[in-house]
Design a protein around this motif. Structure first.
Motif, mmCIF file in Angstrom:
data_model
loop_
_atom_site.group_PDB
_atom_site.id
_atom_site.type_symbol
_atom_site.label_atom_id
_atom_site.label_comp_id
_atom_site.label_asym_id
_atom_site.label_seq_id
_atom_site.Cartn_x
_atom_site.Cartn_y
_atom_site.Cartn_z
ATOM 1 N N ILE A 5 2.354 2.616 2.696
ATOM 2 C CA ILE A 5 2.451 3.254 4.001
ATOM 3 C C ILE A 5 3.715 2.743 4.689
ATOM 4 O O ILE A 5 4.362 1.811 4.216
ATOM 5 N N THR A 19 0.794 -1.236 0.000
ATOM 6 C CA THR A 19 0.000 0.000 0.000
ATOM 7 C C THR A 19 0.824 1.283 0.000
ATOM 8 O O THR A 19 0.282 2.351 -0.238
ATOM 9 N N ALA A 30 1.543 0.616 9.398
ATOM 10 C CA ALA A 30 0.906 -0.684 9.208
ATOM 11 C C ALA A 30 0.710 -1.382 10.553
ATOM 12 O O ALA A 30 -0.361 -1.947 10.812
ATOM 13 N N ALA A 43 -5.380 1.513 4.975
ATOM 14 C CA ALA A 43 -4.033 1.870 4.533
ATOM 15 C C ALA A 43 -4.087 2.734 3.277
ATOM 16 O O ALA A 43 -3.349 3.708 3.146
#
Length: 58
Positions: free
Chosen positions: A21, A19, A26, A44
Motif C-alpha cells: 500500500i 504490504t 499506511a 493493509a
C-alpha cells in the motif's frame, strides 16, 4: 519533528513496503487502528486486495 512522528513515519514506511500500500494509506490505517501490527497488516492486505481487484471480473 517529534520523535513520535518519526516512529509513526518509519512504521508507515515499513507497513507500506511489506504490504504494497502507499505510505499515505499506511499512515491513515495507523491513525485509525493505532500501532497494533496484526490489525494493520490485516487491513493493509485487504486494502491492497481491493485495489488489485478493481476492474477485474470475479
Amino acid at each position: 519533528m517529534m520523535n513520535g512522528d518519526t516512529d509513526k513515519d518509519n512504521y508507515a514506511r515499513s507497513l507500506a513496503r511489506e504490504t504494497g500500500i502507499t505510505e499515505g494509506q499506511a499512515r491513515l490505517l495507523i491513525d485509525l487502528l493505532g500501532m497494533h501490527r496484526p490489525s494493520l497488516l490485516r487491513e493493509a492486505r485487504l486494502l491492497k486486495k481491493g485495489e488489485l481487484g478493481k476492474g477485474n471480473p470475479p
